[in-house]
Design a protein around this motif. Structure first.
Motif, PDB file in Angstrom:
ATOM      1  N   CYS A 191       0.846  -1.202   0.000  1.00 26.07           N
ATOM      2  CA  CYS A 191       0.000   0.000   0.000  1.00 26.07           C
ATOM      3  C   CYS A 191       0.881   1.252   0.000  1.00 26.07           C
ATOM      4  N   GLY A 192       1.995   1.180   0.727  1.00 26.60           N
ATOM      5  CA  GLY A 192       2.951   2.293   0.708  1.00 26.60           C
ATOM      6  C   GLY A 192       3.539   2.489  -0.681  1.00 26.60           C
ATOM      7  N   ILE A 193       3.809   1.386  -1.371  1.00 32.07           N
ATOM      8  CA  ILE A 193       4.337   1.463  -2.739  1.00 32.07           C
ATOM      9  C   ILE A 193       3.320   2.121  -3.665  1.00 32.07           C
ATOM     10  N   LEU A 194       2.056   1.741  -3.531  1.00 31.42           N
ATOM     11  CA  LEU A 194       1.002   2.343  -4.362  1.00 31.42           C
ATOM     12  C   LEU A 194       0.890   3.843  -4.105  1.00 31.42           C
ATOM     13  N   ILE A 195       0.969   4.230  -2.842  1.00 32.08           N
ATOM     14  CA  ILE A 195       0.904   5.658  -2.506  1.00 32.08           C
ATOM     15  C   ILE A 195       2.072   6.401  -3.155  1.00 32.08           C
ATOM     16  N   TYR A 196       3.267   5.839  -3.031  1.00 36.23           N
ATOM     17  CA  TYR A 196       4.448   6.483  -3.610  1.00 36.23           C
ATOM     18  C   TYR A 196       4.349   6.540  -5.132  1.00 36.23           C
ATOM     19  N   GLU A 197       3.813   5.481  -5.737  1.00 35.55           N
ATOM     20  CA  GLU A 197       3.656   5.438  -7.196  1.00 35.55           C
ATOM     21  C   GLU A 197       2.867   6.631  -7.705  1.00 35.55           C
ATOM     22  N   HIS A 198       1.862   7.031  -6.950  1.00 30.00           N
ATOM     23  CA  HIS A 198       1.045   8.167  -7.374  1.00 30.00           C
ATOM     24  C   HIS A 198       1.604   9.493  -6.878  1.00 30.00           C
ATOM     25  N   PHE A 199       2.342   9.451  -5.781  1.00 31.13           N
ATOM     26  CA  PHE A 199       2.925  10.675  -5.219  1.00 31.13           C
ATOM     27  C   PHE A 199       3.936  11.302  -6.174  1.00 31.13           C
ATOM     28  N   ILE A 200       4.669  10.455  -6.915  1.00 30.24           N
ATOM     29  CA  ILE A 200       5.733  10.977  -7.781  1.00 30.24           C
ATOM     30  C   ILE A 200       5.204  11.470  -9.128  1.00 30.24           C
ATOM     31  N   LEU A 201       3.894  11.389  -9.333  1.00 33.27           N
ATOM     32  CA  LEU A 201       3.303  11.859 -10.589  1.00 33.27           C
ATOM     33  C   LEU A 201       2.366  13.026 -10.325  1.00 33.27           C
ATOM     34  N   SER A 202       2.326  13.946 -11.288  1.00 34.91           N
ATOM     35  CA  SER A 202       1.351  15.032 -11.248  1.00 34.91           C
ATOM     36  C   SER A 202       1.079  15.464 -12.679  1.00 34.91           C
ATOM     37  N   PRO A 203      -0.053  16.101 -12.929  1.00 29.59           N
ATOM     38  CA  PRO A 203      -0.362  16.542 -14.298  1.00 29.59           C
ATOM     39  C   PRO A 203       0.722  17.435 -14.895  1.00 29.59           C
ATOM     40  N   ASN A 204       1.459  18.132 -14.030  1.00 27.03           N
ATOM     41  CA  ASN A 204       2.496  19.057 -14.503  1.00 27.03           C
ATOM     42  C   ASN A 204       3.887  18.439 -14.554  1.00 27.03           C
ATOM     43  N   ASP A 205       4.020  17.220 -14.041  1.00 25.12           N
ATOM     44  CA  ASP A 205       5.337  16.571 -14.029  1.00 25.12           C
ATOM     45  C   ASP A 205       5.166  15.055 -14.155  1.00 25.12           C
ATOM     46  N   MET A 206       5.339  14.554 -15.390  1.00 23.06           N
ATOM     47  CA  MET A 206       5.228  13.123 -15.650  1.00 23.06           C
ATOM     48  C   MET A 206       6.601  12.519 -15.942  1.00 23.06           C
ATOM     49  N   SER A 207       7.659  13.184 -15.469  1.00 21.54           N
ATOM     50  CA  SER A 207       9.020  12.745 -15.776  1.00 21.54           C
ATOM     51  C   SER A 207       9.347  11.389 -15.170  1.00 21.54           C
ATOM     52  N   LYS A 208       8.622  11.005 -14.117  1.00 20.46           N
ATOM     53  CA  LYS A 208       8.890   9.727 -13.454  1.00 20.46           C
ATOM     54  C   LYS A 208       7.846   8.670 -13.809  1.00 20.46           C
ATOM     55  N   LEU A 209       7.256   8.814 -14.998  1.00 20.72           N
ATOM     56  CA  LEU A 209       6.210   7.878 -15.421  1.00 20.72           C
ATOM     57  C   LEU A 209       6.718   6.441 -15.478  1.00 20.72           C
ATOM     58  N   GLN A 210       7.902   6.234 -16.046  1.00 21.95           N
ATOM     59  CA  GLN A 210       8.433   4.872 -16.157  1.00 21.95           C
ATOM     60  C   GLN A 210       8.722   4.269 -14.783  1.00 21.95           C
TER      61      GLN A 210
END
Length: 290
Positions: A244-263
């Protein structure tokens, strides 16, 4: 020859087995311990690996054949084997047929229910590649299709499907659909231009990320529910808390203005999640059966 072997391995995205293989094993382990009280045999595991390899290879082969025109137009996929001319369509077709034979062979070596469910599996493997042509729910269809590996692992050792198996299947379906939405964001402009259906193309990045988060909340709820329905204990629960922590982090590193960590969000985090859940479930079930 080596170039073609590399092309086949790239075509079936061999590295993406980190998503499906651990959960296929987990389905077999959970099913065997829940129904029989013992771990599955090595022979059963071997046939499950063969079935998964056949199903995945057939699915990717079909996808590359069906999508070759779209792939050729998309700069991100133009270097795939068929549009790049590395593999011929007929070569991939033969590869796909052989893959289906492996799937059928393995199913017949496992349980009668595995054989009976083959038509459903084949239908899902075929239909997925067409869904992006008429519905933005293609991500959900992909989730329902790839999660058959986990459900298949359960059926392969139990010859049955119960409520825990269905909860496991639905949980993984939403997990896959969620990270596939994230993955599809990188093609959002191409999909809009070419009329390819996807949630990002239909709703935009911001709403798509929200939908992916909702899907992964459902995933977390599903894993927690499985804790109760499958009579699991502390080792499994620890793995789920970490996941669950991994899922939270997966979404935390993304935002509509910054998708640089998509991979990183799509591949790295979800690969780690599948390994974590499988490892802690394995420990849990080994302790139970010791």
């Amino acid at each position: 020859m080596f170039k073609k072997i590399g092309a086949y391995l790239e075509m079936i995205k061999i590295e993406h087995t980190l998503f499906t293989l651990p959960f296929a094993f987990m389905g077999a382990l959970l099913g065997s311990v829940t129904v029989h009280g013992t771990l599955p045999s090595w022979a059963q595991i071997g046939w499950i690996v063969m079935a998964l390899f056949g199903a995945r290879s057939a699915a990717f082969g079909l996808n590359r054949i069906i999508d070759q025109v779209i792939d050729k137009k998309n700069p991100r996929t133009a270097n795939r084997a068929i549009p790049a001319g590395i593999l011929k369509t007929m070569e991939v077709f033969v590869f796909t047929i052989v893959s289906f034979i492996l799937l059928f062979w393995a199913a017949f070596e496992l349980t009668p229910l595995s054989v009976k469910l083959l038509p459903i599996a084949v239908f899902m493997l075929v239909i997925y590649s067409y869904t992006k042509r008429f519905t933005w729910l293609c991500h959900v269809v992909l989730g329902l299709t790839t999660s058959l590996a986990a459900l298949g692992g359960w059926v392969a050792v139990t010859n049955s499907v119960d409520s825990s198996a269905l909860i496991f299947y639905i949980t993984l379906s939403f997990w896959t659909a969620g990270f596939d939405i994230i993955y599809a964001i990188q093609d959002i402009e191409f999909d809009k231009k070419e009329g390819v259906y996807s949630i990002p193309a239909r709703f935009g990045i911001q709403v798509s990320l929200k939908i992916a988060r909702v899907f992964h909340v459902i995933t977390a709820i599903g894993f927690i529910t499985l804790y109760f329905t499958a009579s699991l204990h502390w080792w499994y629960l620890v793995g789920i808390i970490i996941s669950c922590g991994i899922l939270i982090y997966e979404h935390f590193i993304l935002s509509p203005n910054d998708m640089s960590k998509l991979q990183t969000s799509f591949f790295t985090m979800n690969s780690v999640l599948s390994i974590v859940v499988f490892t802690f479930t394995l420990i849990e079930l080994v302790v139970q059966t010791a």
